[in-house]
Design a protein around this motif. Structure first.
Motif, PDB file in Angstrom:
ATOM      1  N   VAL A 143       0.854  -1.184   0.000  1.00 53.63           N
ATOM      2  CA  VAL A 143       0.000   0.000   0.000  1.00 53.63           C
ATOM      3  C   VAL A 143       0.891   1.235   0.000  1.00 53.63           C
ATOM      4  O   VAL A 143       1.875   1.301   0.736  1.00 53.63           O
ATOM      5  N   TRP A 144       0.538   2.219  -0.825  1.00 54.11           N
ATOM      6  CA  TRP A 144       1.294   3.475  -0.881  1.00 54.11           C
ATOM      7  C   TRP A 144       0.834   4.391   0.249  1.00 54.11           C
ATOM      8  O   TRP A 144      -0.353   4.669   0.405  1.00 54.11           O
ATOM      9  N   HIS A 197       6.007   6.227   0.550  1.00 53.70           N
ATOM     10  CA  HIS A 197       6.679   4.930   0.609  1.00 53.70           C
ATOM     11  C   HIS A 197       5.644   3.804   0.576  1.00 53.70           C
ATOM     12  O   HIS A 197       4.476   3.999   0.885  1.00 53.70           O
ATOM     13  N   TRP A 198       6.107   2.664   0.171  1.00 51.04           N
ATOM     14  CA  TRP A 198       5.267   1.470   0.115  1.00 51.04           C
ATOM     15  C   TRP A 198       5.366   0.732   1.436  1.00 51.04           C
ATOM     16  O   TRP A 198       6.430   0.643   2.030  1.00 51.04           O
ATOM     17  N   VAL A 199       4.230   0.205   1.887  1.00 54.63           N
ATOM     18  CA  VAL A 199       4.192  -0.551   3.132  1.00 54.63           C
ATOM     19  C   VAL A 199       3.453  -1.857   2.865  1.00 54.63           C
ATOM     20  O   VAL A 199       2.388  -1.863   2.259  1.00 54.63           O
ATOM     21  N   ALA A 200       4.028  -2.938   3.334  1.00 53.59           N
ATOM     22  CA  ALA A 200       3.396  -4.248   3.180  1.00 53.59           C
ATOM     23  C   ALA A 200       2.492  -4.516   4.380  1.00 53.59           C
ATOM     24  O   ALA A 200       2.879  -4.249   5.515  1.00 53.59           O
ATOM     25  N   PRO A 201       1.292  -5.018   4.151  1.00 56.60           N
ATOM     26  CA  PRO A 201       0.397  -5.328   5.271  1.00 56.60           C
ATOM     27  C   PRO A 201       1.010  -6.377   6.192  1.00 56.60           C
ATOM     28  O   PRO A 201       1.716  -7.275   5.736  1.00 56.60           O
ATOM     29  N   PRO A 202       0.739  -6.276   7.492  1.00 58.55           N
ATOM     30  CA  PRO A 202       1.284  -7.267   8.416  1.00 58.55           C
ATOM     31  C   PRO A 202       0.627  -8.641   8.254  1.00 58.55           C
ATOM     32  O   PRO A 202       1.221  -9.648   8.604  1.00 58.55           O
ATOM     33  N   VAL A 262      -6.110  -3.601   5.837  1.00 55.83           N
ATOM     34  CA  VAL A 262      -6.154  -2.345   5.086  1.00 55.83           C
ATOM     35  C   VAL A 262      -5.455  -1.243   5.880  1.00 55.83           C
ATOM     36  O   VAL A 262      -5.422  -1.262   7.105  1.00 55.83           O
ATOM     37  N   TRP A 263      -4.908  -0.279   5.144  1.00 58.95           N
ATOM     38  CA  TRP A 263      -4.186   0.839   5.754  1.00 58.95           C
ATOM     39  C   TRP A 263      -5.156   1.980   6.021  1.00 58.95           C
ATOM     40  O   TRP A 263      -5.877   2.429   5.133  1.00 58.95           O
ATOM     41  N   ILE A 264      -5.190   2.453   7.251  1.00 59.26           N
ATOM     42  CA  ILE A 264      -5.969   3.625   7.639  1.00 59.26           C
ATOM     43  C   ILE A 264      -4.972   4.780   7.699  1.00 59.26           C
ATOM     44  O   ILE A 264      -4.067   4.776   8.534  1.00 59.26           O
ATOM     45  N   PRO A 265      -5.098   5.782   6.800  1.00 56.66           N
ATOM     46  CA  PRO A 265      -4.106   6.865   6.757  1.00 56.66           C
ATOM     47  C   PRO A 265      -4.079   7.676   8.050  1.00 56.66           C
ATOM     48  O   PRO A 265      -5.090   7.790   8.753  1.00 56.66           O
ATOM     49  N   GLY A 266      -2.914   8.260   8.326  1.00 60.65           N
ATOM     50  CA  GLY A 266      -2.785   9.157   9.462  1.00 60.65           C
ATOM     51  C   GLY A 266      -3.558  10.438   9.197  1.00 60.65           C
ATOM     52  O   GLY A 266      -3.932  10.733   8.064  1.00 60.65           O
ATOM     53  N   GLN A 318      -2.508  17.635  16.646  1.00 57.32           N
ATOM     54  CA  GLN A 318      -1.749  16.428  16.981  1.00 57.32           C
ATOM     55  C   GLN A 318      -1.841  15.473  15.797  1.00 57.32           C
ATOM     56  O   GLN A 318      -2.909  15.285  15.221  1.00 57.32           O
ATOM     57  N   TRP A 319      -0.710  14.879  15.423  1.00 59.33           N
ATOM     58  CA  TRP A 319      -0.679  13.902  14.345  1.00 59.33           C
ATOM     59  C   TRP A 319      -1.035  12.536  14.912  1.00 59.33           C
ATOM     60  O   TRP A 319      -0.413  12.047  15.853  1.00 59.33           O
ATOM     61  N   ILE A 320      -2.051  11.918  14.335  1.00 58.16           N
ATOM     62  CA  ILE A 320      -2.435  10.553  14.682  1.00 58.16           C
ATOM     63  C   ILE A 320      -1.886   9.664  13.564  1.00 58.16           C
ATOM     64  O   ILE A 320      -2.341   9.753  12.421  1.00 58.16           O
ATOM     65  N   PRO A 321      -0.881   8.844  13.845  1.00 60.22           N
ATOM     66  CA  PRO A 321      -0.249   8.040  12.789  1.00 60.22           C
ATOM     67  C   PRO A 321      -1.219   7.049  12.150  1.00 60.22           C
ATOM     68  O   PRO A 321      -2.185   6.616  12.781  1.00 60.22           O
ATOM     69  N   GLY A 322      -0.913   6.695  10.912  1.00 58.24           N
ATOM     70  CA  GLY A 322      -1.695   5.670  10.224  1.00 58.24           C
ATOM     71  C   GLY A 322      -1.514   4.321  10.907  1.00 58.24           C
ATOM     72  O   GLY A 322      -0.588   4.124  11.688  1.00 58.24           O
ATOM     73  N   ARG A 323      -2.429   3.414  10.583  1.00 59.56           N
ATOM     74  CA  ARG A 323      -2.360   2.095  11.229  1.00 59.56           C
ATOM     75  C   ARG A 323      -3.013   1.056  10.329  1.00 59.56           C
ATOM     76  O   ARG A 323      -3.723   1.393   9.385  1.00 59.56           O
ATOM     77  N   TRP A 324      -2.755  -0.178  10.631  1.00 57.96           N
ATOM     78  CA  TRP A 324      -3.376  -1.290   9.916  1.00 57.96           C
ATOM     79  C   TRP A 324      -4.623  -1.733  10.650  1.00 57.96           C
ATOM     80  O   TRP A 324      -4.689  -1.677  11.862  1.00 57.96           O
ATOM     81  N   ARG A 325      -5.620  -2.183   9.866  1.00 58.59           N
ATOM     82  CA  ARG A 325      -6.859  -2.685  10.438  1.00 58.59           C
ATOM     83  C   ARG A 325      -7.340  -3.881   9.629  1.00 58.59           C
ATOM     84  O   ARG A 325      -7.190  -3.916   8.416  1.00 58.59           O
ATOM     85  N   ARG A 326      -7.930  -4.833  10.326  1.00 62.12           N
ATOM     86  CA  ARG A 326      -8.537  -5.962   9.623  1.00 62.12           C
ATOM     87  C   ARG A 326      -9.727  -5.477   8.837  1.00 62.12           C
ATOM     88  O   ARG A 326     -10.427  -4.582   9.251  1.00 62.12           O
ATOM     89  N   ARG A 327      -9.960  -6.089   7.683  1.00 59.56           N
ATOM     90  CA  ARG A 327     -11.151  -5.742   6.887  1.00 59.56           C
ATOM     91  C   ARG A 327     -12.400  -6.143   7.571  1.00 59.56           C
ATOM     92  O   ARG A 327     -12.592  -7.024   8.245  1.00 59.56           O
TER      93      ARG A 327
END
Length: 102
Positions: A50-51, A69-74, A79-83, A93-102
């Motif tokens: 995911v970009w 940058h490209w990130v591979a899912p764990p 799916v990637w939830i953007p920051g 405040q910056w809330i970083p992106g994170r991975w979530r189950r579909r």
């Protein structure tokens, strides 16, 4: 007051002040939100990655753009939830992106 008591009291105050600064450092607020000025060319990425476009890190007392940058899912299917920037009473405040189950 004895000298021994004053030294113990000063040590306690220093420990408590240090503990307070450690917990406060976990949340960084800025009064002016940094703007994303980078225009990046997206290279062909690894299959299934995911970009990540806009991403920020707090370094040296300020936020630095580290997107593009490209990130591979764990795990497969995640799916990637953007920051995002969140405005609160103390500032942005910056809330970083994170991975979530579909």
């Amino acid at each position: 007051m004895s000298k021994k008591y004053v030294v113990k009291l000063m040590f306690l105050v220093m420990v408590l002040a240090g503990a307070g600064s450690l917990s406060a450092s976990a949340q960084v607020y800025v009064t002016v939100r940094p703007e994303w000025h980078r225009v990046e060319r997206r290279p062909v990425g690894p299959r299934g990655s995911v970009w990540v476009e806009e991403d920020w890190e707090y370094r040296g007392g300020r936020y630095v753009a580290v997107g593009g940058h490209w990130v591979a899912p764990p795990h497969p299917g995640w799916v990637w939830i953007p920051g995002r920037w969140v405005h609160e009473r103390r500032g942005y405040q910056w809330i970083p992106g994170r991975w979530r189950r579909r």
